[in-house]
Design a protein around this motif. Structure first.
Motif, PDB file in Angstrom:
ATOM      1  N   ARG A   2      21.740  78.001 -51.571  1.00  0.00           N
ATOM      2  CA  ARG A   2      22.266  76.716 -52.005  1.00  0.00           C
ATOM      3  C   ARG A   2      23.726  76.638 -51.591  1.00  0.00           C
ATOM      4  O   ARG A   2      24.486  77.601 -51.769  1.00  0.00           O
ATOM      5  N   ALA A  71      24.462  67.527 -48.959  1.00  0.00           N
ATOM      6  CA  ALA A  71      23.204  66.921 -49.420  1.00  0.00           C
ATOM      7  C   ALA A  71      21.973  67.699 -48.974  1.00  0.00           C
ATOM      8  O   ALA A  71      20.852  67.378 -49.373  1.00  0.00           O
ATOM      9  N   THR A  73      18.978  70.158 -48.768  1.00  0.00           N
ATOM     10  CA  THR A  73      18.214  70.796 -49.850  1.00  0.00           C
ATOM     11  C   THR A  73      18.195  72.309 -49.656  1.00  0.00           C
ATOM     12  O   THR A  73      18.478  72.813 -48.565  1.00  0.00           O
ATOM     13  N   GLU A  74      17.837  73.019 -50.728  1.00  0.00           N
ATOM     14  CA  GLU A  74      17.730  74.478 -50.620  1.00  0.00           C
ATOM     15  C   GLU A  74      16.725  74.856 -49.536  1.00  0.00           C
ATOM     16  O   GLU A  74      16.941  75.795 -48.781  1.00  0.00           O
ATOM     17  N   GLN A  76      16.045  73.282 -46.863  1.00  0.00           N
ATOM     18  CA  GLN A  76      16.580  73.038 -45.514  1.00  0.00           C
ATOM     19  C   GLN A  76      17.497  74.157 -45.027  1.00  0.00           C
ATOM     20  O   GLN A  76      17.618  74.377 -43.837  1.00  0.00           O
TER      21      GLN A  76
END
Ligand code: MG
Length: 393
Positions: A2, A71, A73-74, A76
């Motif tokens: 993250r 923005a 995502t985890e 991605q």
């Protein structure tokens, strides 16, 4: 994985020097810090900056690339094996960007890409060169990288004696190969400029014992074909290490014309910022895989994710990664050179501090430099640079 924080800033890398095309009195660099949190709350902060020659990219970073990375995502930014995935982050940053016309967005993306690779290696507790060798080069890393001292800039009032003294300092620091600027005499007819440059070149060659393989010259893209050929005819008998950026970097046909006439090595590529531009050079520039040098700078050209694509393209076209000697003189490219088996890396012993230069306490010995065993790119082993990066908090 993250991404928890991204900070950016601007640092000066100004210097009272000039090449044949620009002066560096107003040069700036973007710096970024990207904090990543992984499994079990493991955190790392990676740092990035842009290489010299292009200015800070605060607008592009603030308006497009940092918000997109924030923005992401985890899923991605996480690879299938659970590790931080700079390629996934790259895809998130480049969402809604059309192909072509790369401009300087490649610089902004490159700054963030560098920070992501620094963080990825820190999360694994290994130097970046080791991570790259293991992931992409069957575990093979070079023991040291060949580096050369790039300098010989034009300063107001700097004569031939000062140029030779500068080069003598580089030899004293452990470099065996040096590079100097040529083609910068302002407003001079080509015949006079060539005469003046040949005096400068011959003075440095004398210092090098007449060994042309220890001297490269750099035009910074200033010449048209006529001047490039005139200089080429005068330089060819000297068998220089290379004749750098003689022509506009995007004018491939004139490179092909020069390469038909000038037999010794030509070097170029520091102002090509994408795999596609690099591929056009390879397809149309008439360069020779047995001798010419490619200087694509990963920090200016969308980072290492894109540089890996460029290397793949080169291999597919019959070029060895050993023909690559990146521009920029920074630790990021040095890690790539050692971990992926490139031909070496540029070095600026006296300019572009603190971004240029390698780890403190790692001497250059006979033109080669070893890598420190520090997690990440190695910024924590370079105090002056670390102090600048830490201003990001
Ligand atoms: Mg250059």
């Amino acid at each position: 994985m993250r991404i928890t924080a991204i900070r950016q800033g601007i640092a000066p890398i100004s210097s009272a020097i000039a090449n044949a095309y620009i002066d560096f009195s107003k040069m700036t660099a973007s710096i970024v810090a990207v904090t990543v949190e992984g499994e079990g709350g493991r955190r790392a902060t990676g740092y990035g900056f842009n290489s010299n020659g292009r200015y800070a990219q605060q607008g592009l970073l603030a308006e497009r690339f940092i918000p997109r990375l924030e923005a992401a995502t985890e899923a991605q930014v996480t690879a299938a094996d659970g590790r931080l995935d700079p390629a996934g982050a790259w895809a998130a940053m480049m969402r809604n960007e059309k192909p072509g016309g790369h401009g300087e967005r490649s610089v902004a993306v490159g700054v963030l890409d560098m920070a992501l690779w620094d963080a990825a290696a820190k999360l694994e507790g290994v130097p970046l060169w080791r991570l790259l060798a293991d992931r992409f080069n069957k575990g093979r890393a070079d023991e040291a990288a060949w580096v050369y001292a790039a300098g010989g800039y034009y300063h107001p009032g700097k004569g031939v004696d000062a140029l030779v003294e500068e080069m003598r300092r580089y030899l004293g620091m452990g470099y065996s190969t040096v590079k100097m600027k040529i083609g910068g005499a302002p407003g001079t007819p080509i015949r006079d400029a060539l005469r003046e440059d040949m005096q400068r070149i011959e003075a440095v060659l004398k210092l090098l014992g007449g060994d042309g393989s220890r001297l490269a010259v750099d035009v910074n893209g200033r010449f048209g074909l006529h001047a490039a050929l005139a200089y080429g005819a005068a330089l060819a008998p000297l068998n220089l290490r290379w004749y750098e950026e003689p022509l506009d970097p995007l004018d491939y046909a004139t490179h092909a014309a020069l390469a038909e006439q000038y037999a010794p090595p030509i070097a170029t590529g520091e102002n090509l910022f994408s795999m596609q531009d690099a591929r056009n050079l390879i397809r149309h520039g008439g360069l020779r895989p047995d001798r010419d040098i490619l200087q694509f700078d990963p920090a200016l050209s969308y980072g290492l994710v894109e540089y890996l694509r460029t290397l793949e393209m080169l291999v597919a076209h019959g070029w060895s990664p050993r023909r690559c000697v990146p521009h920029g003189g920074h630790q990021f490219a040095l890690n790539i050179a050692v971990g992926l088996g490139l031909g070496g890396n540029e070095s600026y012993p006296e300019v572009f501090a603190p971004f240029g230069g390698f780890a403190d306490d790692v001497p250059v010995v006979e033109g080669r430099v070893r890598m420190p065993d520090v997690p990440g790119i190695g910024f924590e082993a370079k105090n002056e640079l670390l102090a600048v990066l830490r201003t990001l908090g």
